[in-house]
Design an enzyme around this catalytic site. Structure first.
Site, PDB file in Angstrom:
ATOM      1  N   LYS A   4       0.832  -1.210   0.000  1.00 60.32           N
ATOM      2  CA  LYS A   4       0.000   0.000   0.000  1.00 60.32           C
ATOM      3  C   LYS A   4       0.862   1.254   0.000  1.00 60.32           C
ATOM      4  CE  LYS A   4      -2.204  -0.879   3.887  1.00 60.32           C
ATOM      5  NZ  LYS A   4      -1.576  -2.145   4.328  1.00 60.32           N
ATOM      6  N   ARG A  55      -9.000   0.905   9.825  1.00 54.97           N
ATOM      7  CA  ARG A  55      -8.588  -0.461  10.120  1.00 54.97           C
ATOM      8  C   ARG A  55      -9.629  -1.212  10.941  1.00 54.97           C
ATOM      9  NH1 ARG A  55      -2.735   0.366   9.551  1.00 54.97           N
ATOM     10  NH2 ARG A  55      -1.577  -1.563   9.815  1.00 54.97           N
ATOM     11  N   ARG A  77      12.091  -8.239   3.326  1.00 56.43           N
ATOM     12  CA  ARG A  77      12.223  -6.820   3.696  1.00 56.43           C
ATOM     13  C   ARG A  77      13.023  -6.672   4.998  1.00 56.43           C
ATOM     14  NH1 ARG A  77       6.962  -2.937   3.846  1.00 56.43           N
ATOM     15  NH2 ARG A  77       6.601  -3.675   5.949  1.00 56.43           N
ATOM     16  N   ARG A 106      12.530  -1.526  11.181  1.00 56.54           N
ATOM     17  CA  ARG A 106      11.237  -1.348  11.839  1.00 56.54           C
ATOM     18  C   ARG A 106      11.067  -2.431  12.878  1.00 56.54           C
ATOM     19  NH1 ARG A 106       6.239  -0.338   7.786  1.00 56.54           N
ATOM     20  NH2 ARG A 106       5.195  -1.319   9.547  1.00 56.54           N
ATOM     21  N   ARG A 157       0.044  -9.466  13.171  1.00 61.42           N
ATOM     22  CA  ARG A 157      -0.618  -8.345  12.489  1.00 61.42           C
ATOM     23  C   ARG A 157      -1.613  -8.870  11.439  1.00 61.42           C
ATOM     24  NH1 ARG A 157       3.413  -4.919   9.824  1.00 61.42           N
ATOM     25  NH2 ARG A 157       2.073  -3.137  10.081  1.00 61.42           N
TER      26      ARG A 157
HETATM   27  P1  AMP Z   1       1.279   0.309   9.190  1.00 62.98           P
HETATM   28  O1  AMP Z   1       2.542   1.018   8.850  1.00 62.98           O
HETATM   29  O2  AMP Z   1       0.073   0.907   8.505  1.00 62.98           O
HETATM   30  O3  AMP Z   1       1.354  -1.168   8.998  1.00 62.98           O
HETATM   31  O4  AMP Z   1       1.014   0.572  10.761  1.00 62.98           O
HETATM   32  C1  AMP Z   1       1.954   0.160  11.733  1.00 62.98           C
HETATM   33  C2  AMP Z   1       1.250   0.010  13.076  1.00 62.98           C
HETATM   34  O5  AMP Z   1       0.686   1.267  13.474  1.00 62.98           O
HETATM   35  C3  AMP Z   1       0.090  -0.954  13.107  1.00 62.98           C
HETATM   36  O6  AMP Z   1       0.491  -2.289  13.290  1.00 62.98           O
HETATM   37  C4  AMP Z   1      -0.721  -0.429  14.285  1.00 62.98           C
HETATM   38  O7  AMP Z   1      -0.137  -0.789  15.517  1.00 62.98           O
HETATM   39  C5  AMP Z   1      -0.562   1.075  14.123  1.00 62.98           C
HETATM   40  N1  AMP Z   1      -1.627   1.643  13.262  1.00 62.98           N
HETATM   41  C6  AMP Z   1      -1.475   2.210  12.028  1.00 62.98           C
HETATM   42  N2  AMP Z   1      -2.654   2.619  11.540  1.00 62.98           N
HETATM   43  C7  AMP Z   1      -3.584   2.296  12.460  1.00 62.98           C
HETATM   44  C8  AMP Z   1      -4.999   2.442  12.535  1.00 62.98           C
HETATM   45  N3  AMP Z   1      -5.709   2.968  11.519  1.00 62.98           N
HETATM   46  N4  AMP Z   1      -5.629   1.988  13.651  1.00 62.98           N
HETATM   47  C9  AMP Z   1      -4.945   1.451  14.678  1.00 62.98           C
HETATM   48  N5  AMP Z   1      -3.617   1.267  14.669  1.00 62.98           N
HETATM   49  C10 AMP Z   1      -2.933   1.679  13.579  1.00 62.98           C
END
Ligand code: AMP
Length: 188
Positions: A13, A88, A127, A135, A146
């Site tokens: 994404k 989410r 990655r 990360r 996740r």
């Molecule tokens: P991402 O980079 O989008 O995979 O987000 C990394 C982490 O940030 C996720 O695993 C969640 O812990 C937190 N996070 C990101 N976006 C959201 C969201 N919309 N709602 C809740 N937690 C989020």
């Protein structure tokens, strides 16, 4: 044009959002990036989110919804934006509808980048090896957690958008350029 890029962690994404930002002049709103910046800056939000993110869980809906509502008001969003990683959960999707309606905006499309779990697990292992574990949530064990959260809490948002006729499903298990072309075709 305001769009949501939807899909599991590691589906690409962020990569697609960067390309669409460049090609379509839309703002890229990644809630994961916003939270990582807050963690790095040790803000109150960051302190609240750090442990949750490391565990691969979701930060509370009301916290992330407030962050997005503020961000959407920024001048660079006037032309349209791409949401990456939000909503989410179903409450987040409903909150998004409400905040957009209040601001006189709407969602034009939700694009699901669909990738099978086993492909995601092999991608994340690659990655993690390439970035040297930059990360904290980039490892196969956290990804599996996740992915479970994605299937339990995030995927149930899809029927919500399907019933509104805005959902486009794209096969994300192919080269980046092909995925981009499919997304652009869906947006036309
Ligand atoms: P991402 O980079 O989008 O995979 O987000 C990394 C982490 O940030 C996720 O695993 C969640 O812990 C937190 N996070 C990101 N976006 C959201 C969201 N919309 N709602 C809740 N937690 C989020």
């Amino acid at each position: 044009m305001n769009i949501v890029l939807f899909g599991p962690p590691g589906a690409g994404k962020g990569t697609q959002a960067d390309i669409l930002k460049r090609d379509l002049g839309l703002a890229h709103l990644s809630t994961g990036d916003m939270l990582r910046a807050a963690v790095a800056a040790e803000t109150e939000l960051g302190l609240q989110a750090k442990a949750i993110m490391e565990e691969g869980k979701l930060v509370p809906d009301e916290v992330i919804t407030g962050v997005v509502a503020d961000r959407i008001d920024a001048p660079d969003c006037a032309n349209g934006f791409i949401l990456d990683g939000f909503p989410r959960t179903l409450p987040q999707a409903e909150a998004l509808d409400t905040m957009l309606a209040e601001k006189g905006k709407r969602l034009h499309a939700v694009v699901e980048v669909r990738v099978p779990d086993e492909v995601l697990i092999s991608r994340i292992e690659k990655r993690a090896a390439e970035t040297g574990g930059e990360r904290a949530d980039d490892n196969a064990e956290t990804l599996k957690r996740r992915l479970a959260v994605y299937h339990e809490q995030t995927a149930p948002v899809l029927p919500y958008y399907e019933s509104r006729g805005v959902l486009h499903v794209i096969d994300g298990d192919r080269p980046v350029e092909e995925v981009t072309a499919a997304i652009k075709a869906a947006l036309r």
